[in-house]
Scaffold this motif. Sequence first.
Motif, PDB file in Angstrom:
ATOM      1  N   GLN A 118       0.817  -1.214   0.000  1.00  0.00           N
ATOM      2  CA  GLN A 118       0.000   0.000   0.000  1.00  0.00           C
ATOM      3  C   GLN A 118       0.854   1.270   0.000  1.00  0.00           C
ATOM      4  OE1 GLN A 118      -3.389   0.222   2.549  1.00  0.00           O
ATOM      5  NE2 GLN A 118      -3.831  -1.965   2.474  1.00  0.00           N
ATOM      6  N   ASN A 119       2.117   1.128  -0.385  1.00  0.00           N
ATOM      7  CA  ASN A 119       3.039   2.262  -0.454  1.00  0.00           C
ATOM      8  C   ASN A 119       3.168   2.992   0.879  1.00  0.00           C
ATOM      9  OD1 ASN A 119       3.721   1.983  -3.247  1.00  0.00           O
ATOM     10  ND2 ASN A 119       1.717   2.845  -3.747  1.00  0.00           N
ATOM     11  N   ARG A 120       3.187   2.224   1.941  1.00  0.00           N
ATOM     12  CA  ARG A 120       3.389   2.749   3.291  1.00  0.00           C
ATOM     13  C   ARG A 120       4.595   2.041   3.898  1.00  0.00           C
ATOM     14  NH1 ARG A 120      -1.889   4.394   4.830  1.00  0.00           N
ATOM     15  NH2 ARG A 120      -1.043   5.465   6.668  1.00  0.00           N
ATOM     16  N   ALA A 121       5.099   2.568   4.996  1.00  0.00           N
ATOM     17  CA  ALA A 121       6.230   1.973   5.695  1.00  0.00           C
ATOM     18  C   ALA A 121       5.874   1.805   7.164  1.00  0.00           C
ATOM     19  CB  ALA A 121       7.479   2.847   5.558  1.00  0.00           C
ATOM     20  N   VAL A 122       6.475   0.835   7.800  1.00  0.00           N
ATOM     21  CA  VAL A 122       6.329   0.642   9.240  1.00  0.00           C
ATOM     22  C   VAL A 122       7.706   0.380   9.841  1.00  0.00           C
ATOM     23  CG1 VAL A 122       3.998  -0.320   9.054  1.00  0.00           C
ATOM     24  CG2 VAL A 122       5.969  -1.865   9.082  1.00  0.00           C
ATOM     25  N   THR A 123       7.816   0.632  11.139  1.00  0.00           N
ATOM     26  CA  THR A 123       9.031   0.228  11.854  1.00  0.00           C
ATOM     27  C   THR A 123       8.647  -0.394  13.188  1.00  0.00           C
ATOM     28  OG1 THR A 123      11.192   0.879  12.714  1.00  0.00           O
ATOM     29  CG2 THR A 123       9.410   2.473  12.993  1.00  0.00           C
ATOM     30  N   PHE A 124       9.380  -1.459  13.525  1.00  0.00           N
ATOM     31  CA  PHE A 124       9.270  -2.103  14.827  1.00  0.00           C
ATOM     32  C   PHE A 124      10.499  -1.788  15.690  1.00  0.00           C
ATOM     33  CE2 PHE A 124       6.346  -4.646  12.286  1.00  0.00           C
ATOM     34  CZ  PHE A 124       5.308  -4.912  13.158  1.00  0.00           C
ATOM     35  N   MET A 125      11.242  -0.738  15.338  1.00  0.00           N
ATOM     36  CA  MET A 125      12.350  -0.320  16.193  1.00  0.00           C
ATOM     37  C   MET A 125      11.842  -0.057  17.608  1.00  0.00           C
ATOM     38  SD  MET A 125      14.695   2.339  14.003  1.00  0.00           S
ATOM     39  CE  MET A 125      15.779   2.650  15.408  1.00  0.00           C
ATOM     40  N   ALA A 126      12.674  -0.349  18.598  1.00  0.00           N
ATOM     41  CA  ALA A 126      12.270  -0.080  19.977  1.00  0.00           C
ATOM     42  C   ALA A 126      12.101   1.413  20.220  1.00  0.00           C
ATOM     43  CB  ALA A 126      13.310  -0.663  20.939  1.00  0.00           C
ATOM     44  N   LYS A 127      12.933   2.228  19.573  1.00  0.00           N
ATOM     45  CA  LYS A 127      12.859   3.688  19.751  1.00  0.00           C
ATOM     46  C   LYS A 127      13.333   4.331  18.453  1.00  0.00           C
ATOM     47  CE  LYS A 127      12.490   7.118  22.961  1.00  0.00           C
ATOM     48  NZ  LYS A 127      11.301   7.354  23.818  1.00  0.00           N
ATOM     49  N   TYR A 128      12.404   4.674  17.574  1.00  0.00           N
ATOM     50  CA  TYR A 128      12.828   5.183  16.271  1.00  0.00           C
ATOM     51  C   TYR A 128      13.200   6.667  16.325  1.00  0.00           C
ATOM     52  CZ  TYR A 128       9.083   8.199  14.423  1.00  0.00           C
ATOM     53  OH  TYR A 128       8.237   9.240  14.180  1.00  0.00           O
ATOM     54  N   ASP A 129      12.718   7.382  17.373  1.00  0.00           N
ATOM     55  CA  ASP A 129      12.978   8.810  17.502  1.00  0.00           C
ATOM     56  C   ASP A 129      13.026   9.121  18.998  1.00  0.00           C
ATOM     57  OD1 ASP A 129      12.561  11.681  17.761  1.00  0.00           O
ATOM     58  OD2 ASP A 129      11.904  11.689  15.665  1.00  0.00           O
ATOM     59  N   GLU A 130      14.034   9.879  19.419  1.00  0.00           N
ATOM     60  CA  GLU A 130      14.170  10.171  20.849  1.00  0.00           C
ATOM     61  C   GLU A 130      13.000  10.983  21.395  1.00  0.00           C
ATOM     62  OE1 GLU A 130      16.578  13.468  18.739  1.00  0.00           O
ATOM     63  OE2 GLU A 130      16.170  11.308  18.504  1.00  0.00           O
ATOM     64  N   ARG A 131      12.250  11.635  20.514  1.00  0.00           N
ATOM     65  CA  ARG A 131      11.107  12.451  20.951  1.00  0.00           C
ATOM     66  C   ARG A 131       9.806  11.652  20.972  1.00  0.00           C
ATOM     67  NH1 ARG A 131      12.172  16.485  16.149  1.00  0.00           N
ATOM     68  NH2 ARG A 131      12.411  14.378  15.279  1.00  0.00           N
ATOM     69  N   ALA A 132       9.840  10.430  20.485  1.00  0.00           N
ATOM     70  CA  ALA A 132       8.620   9.624  20.353  1.00  0.00           C
ATOM     71  C   ALA A 132       8.617   8.480  21.361  1.00  0.00           C
ATOM     72  CB  ALA A 132       8.511   9.067  18.931  1.00  0.00           C
ATOM     73  N   ALA A 133       7.432   7.990  21.677  1.00  0.00           N
ATOM     74  CA  ALA A 133       7.318   6.827  22.557  1.00  0.00           C
ATOM     75  C   ALA A 133       7.974   5.617  21.906  1.00  0.00           C
ATOM     76  CB  ALA A 133       5.844   6.534  22.832  1.00  0.00           C
ATOM     77  N   GLY A 134       8.501   4.750  22.726  1.00  0.00           N
ATOM     78  CA  GLY A 134       9.074   3.519  22.205  1.00  0.00           C
ATOM     79  C   GLY A 134       7.987   2.542  21.803  1.00  0.00           C
TER      80      GLY A 134
END
Length: 454
Positions: free
Chosen positions: A242-258
């Motif tokens: 569907q031309n979308r992306a996902v991530t299962f990183m534990a913490k993809y951004d220091e400003r975002a929830a894990g």
Amino acid sequence: MGKLLQLETLQRLIKDGRIDTVLVVFPDHLGRLIGKRVTGVFFLEEIVPSGMHACDYLLAADMEMEPLPGMEMTSWEKGYGDFHAVADMDTLRLIPWLEGTALVMSDLEWGHNSPVTQSPRAILKRQIERARQAGIISMMGSELEFYLFDETQEEISGRNFYAPKPASGYIIDYHILQTSRDEPIIREIRNQMSAAGIPVEFSKGEWGKGQHEINLVYADTLEMADRHVIYKNGVKEIASAQNRAVTFMAKYDERAAGSSFHLHTSIFDKTGKRNLFWDNKKKKESATFRQFLGGLLHYCRELFLLFAPTVNSYKRYQAASFAPTRIAWAYDNRTTGFRVIGNGQSFRIENRMPGADANPYLAFAATLAAGLAGIEEGLDCGDPFTGDAYRSQDIPRVPSSLQRATDLFRESRLAEKAFGADVVKHYARMAELEQKSFEASVTDWERRRYFERI
């Protein structure tokens, strides 16, 4: 709801031309699906009776598929030969989001039919067998969080993963409005997983911008681990379509929830009908529960590498973030590492420490190893914690880094006893090399901080 396939059914589907491809796969040390696409006819004629071969470097390479030095199971000196993948026909299922495709999980063996002990499935099966010998059937459930982006992986990686665009501009925890906008893909995931024999309980928005959680129905431990890795792989494939992306990183951004992997555990008697964590007469937790949880509390620090396997994993453990920082237990308290919920047959332990990057086979194996040790040694979990565990200085903290977790794992007597010295050496070495790779890397943070002003 989809069910697992019988071989006879697959034979008919292949003969009718409805299935032409079978994914013959196994989980690697990182929890990724590795394997081959096999034509349907060849699968029936060759793979079913004889299995297939794959290069043994696949359990001794890093994320970039670079062979790693110093691994005992295989090396350049040993020639990087093959191990043998034996299809587990009890795992045969359709993959409805891929046209004409079925999938089967495999167990890895050496040429003399002995298990590859370092393989995640073998590690978990060893603990399941230990539990079975003690008259215990374990059940697990996975709650996995991920971030959804309104871009493709190619677009995000094309600018070196800088500022990917989340699917929402605000935190969507339990929100219906924004998740309705994401429903075309989330509904597709729910329905396709259920059709693949991976039943879903529900989906919901999570405590991040574009963050979602989809809960899988609990199952027998090995089946749950298989569902978990197929699910993660499938979510990425469905998103890509569907031309979308996902991530299962534990913490993809220091400003975002894990993103977490809340691991639910309960154990049953050998009939699979009585929850051994619950005392029906007293209508409260059983002595077995107290011992099992006592083992988790006592040993989880030294097995923590199997809950948090990457450098990034440890960025998630921040105060007031819904990711635990302290190893304690409590009834229905989301500030502690172990949250106890339910009653009667549903009474269970929720381990809130693993991140979405954890390998479920290893996390489940660590859970069983620690819990069984608690029962064998008669440990007790003590009194439940009350209050805000983030603010408590009197209870143990989770390991602060991959390096610290690796040292604890390498020194653990329980890990060597439960998993074997070869497994401990293998995963400690993998983690050590991952840490060294990170330490040698120059990050965006360093460039922003030092490029001009130092």
